[in-house]
Enzyme design. Structure first.
Site, mmCIF file in Angstrom:
data_model
loop_
_atom_site.group_PDB
_atom_site.id
_atom_site.type_symbol
_atom_site.label_atom_id
_atom_site.label_comp_id
_atom_site.label_asym_id
_atom_site.label_seq_id
_atom_site.Cartn_x
_atom_site.Cartn_y
_atom_site.Cartn_z
ATOM 1 N N GLU A 130 -2.672 3.685 6.277
ATOM 2 C CA GLU A 130 -2.430 3.515 4.857
ATOM 3 C C GLU A 130 -3.644 3.734 3.872
ATOM 4 O O GLU A 130 -3.597 4.554 3.146
ATOM 5 C CB GLU A 130 -1.990 2.209 4.766
ATOM 6 C CG GLU A 130 -0.518 1.829 5.455
ATOM 7 C CD GLU A 130 0.454 2.909 5.434
ATOM 8 O OE1 GLU A 130 0.517 3.256 4.290
ATOM 9 O OE2 GLU A 130 1.236 2.831 6.391
ATOM 10 N N HIS A 133 -3.726 7.368 3.769
ATOM 11 C CA HIS A 133 -2.793 7.899 2.725
ATOM 12 C C HIS A 133 -3.461 7.875 1.206
ATOM 13 O O HIS A 133 -3.382 8.638 0.370
ATOM 14 C CB HIS A 133 -1.404 7.304 2.738
ATOM 15 C CG HIS A 133 -0.475 7.959 3.646
ATOM 16 N ND1 HIS A 133 -0.295 9.067 3.783
ATOM 17 C CD2 HIS A 133 0.270 7.233 4.528
ATOM 18 C CE1 HIS A 133 0.445 9.339 4.830
ATOM 19 N NE2 HIS A 133 1.023 8.210 5.396
ATOM 20 N N GLU A 188 1.232 13.197 7.241
ATOM 21 C CA GLU A 188 1.341 12.123 8.224
ATOM 22 C C GLU A 188 0.262 12.354 9.294
ATOM 23 O O GLU A 188 -0.477 11.556 9.800
ATOM 24 C CB GLU A 188 2.560 12.033 8.938
ATOM 25 C CG GLU A 188 3.679 11.408 7.936
ATOM 26 C CD GLU A 188 3.333 9.998 7.502
ATOM 27 O OE1 GLU A 188 2.613 9.335 8.284
ATOM 28 O OE2 GLU A 188 4.144 9.492 6.481
#
Length: 270
Positions: A130, A133, A188
């Site tokens: 996370e 990202h 991803e």
């Protein structure tokens, strides 16, 4: 959870029978074709992300400071609140969905049901993913399309180059639209790499990333809901991603065979 479908960004998957995925490529296309005049900056993404997370915090059960889930997350995540030049904040949502997500403003939210099935090293791998990202600014396009959807903007009404203030109803729609958007396979993959490097740099067991993916694969194999199955079909294969982690760990001399990976029968809250 109050009638909202949260399905971004845990390794590109969310586990809820209500999940409805939006392909990010299509969303990005919508932004390009219908709102070219809108100037949407990283600062706009940060501002709208904070407003979305504030809305979600008010509309979900948030674990208190003494809750075992918060205590555990503090233990794991506390040292990473300032990570790689980012200022991060985190909370636990006590909901049945299995997920975690991050936003452009540095907000990271972890769901209690995820913590129930993941070991500490697996959670650290998720957290690293996370953070990746956020660091890679993957949420900007998703937030832009969510904003346009919430504000009901089209080619004609988006002629203004300014981002307007949303009302309470629109804020809820934007939060849901943002969390319904999926990242691209490239994003991803880059977040997977960031997660592995995060684990390696901080001397965590990188095999945790492998076993986390294997658990996601087990969840997908056990899926019987149509939306559940469609959602997994739209994401990179969890087993393949696990094997990529294994190959890199072997190359780095950090691989330790975890044996057969299975979903726990008891909650891993401590």
């Amino acid at each position: 959870m109050k009638k909202i479908t949260l399905c971004l960004m845990l390794f590109g998957a969310m586990y809820s029978i209500n999940a409805q995925k939006i392909n990010l490529g299509k969303a990005a296309g919508m932004v390009s074709n219908s709102a070219k005049a809108l100037t949407f900056t990283n600062e706009d993404a940060v501002k709208l992300s904070k407003e979305s997370v504030d809305w979600m915090d008010k509309n979900n059960a948030v674990a208190g400071p003494k809750d075992p889930y918060t205590v555990r997350l503090n233990k794991l995540f506390g040292k990473h609140k300032s990570q790689d030049g980012l200022n991060l904040n985190y909370k636990v949502y006590k909901v049945k969905d299995i997920n975690a997500f991050a936003c452009a403003d540095g907000s990271v939210r972890v769901f209690s049901s995820l913590m129930d099935i993941m070991t500490d090293n697996e959670l650290l791998a998720v957290i690293g993913h996370e953070i990746g990202h956020v660091k890679n600014q993957d949420t900007k396009d998703a937030m832009k399309s969510a904003y346009l959807k919430a504000a009901a903007l089209d080619a004609a009404s988006s002629a203004s180059s300014a981002v307007a203030t949303l009302n309470e109803s629109q804020m809820g729609k934007m939060a849901n639209a943002f969390l319904d958007a999926s990242h691209s396979k490239k994003q991803e993959s880059e977040a997977d790499t960031y997660s592995y490097d995060f684990m390696k740099t901080n001397k965590y067991d990188v095999v945790g990333a492998y076993t986390a993916f294997k658990k996601l694969a087990l969840l997908s194999e056990g899926s019987t809901q149509s939306n559940f199955e469609k959602m997994f079909n739209s994401h990179p294969d969890s087993n393949k991603r696990a094997e990529s982690i294994k190959k890199r760990a072997e190359k780095d001399g950090m691989w330790k065979d975890p044996g057969t990976v299975s979903l726990p029968t008891a909650k891993l809250t401590k």
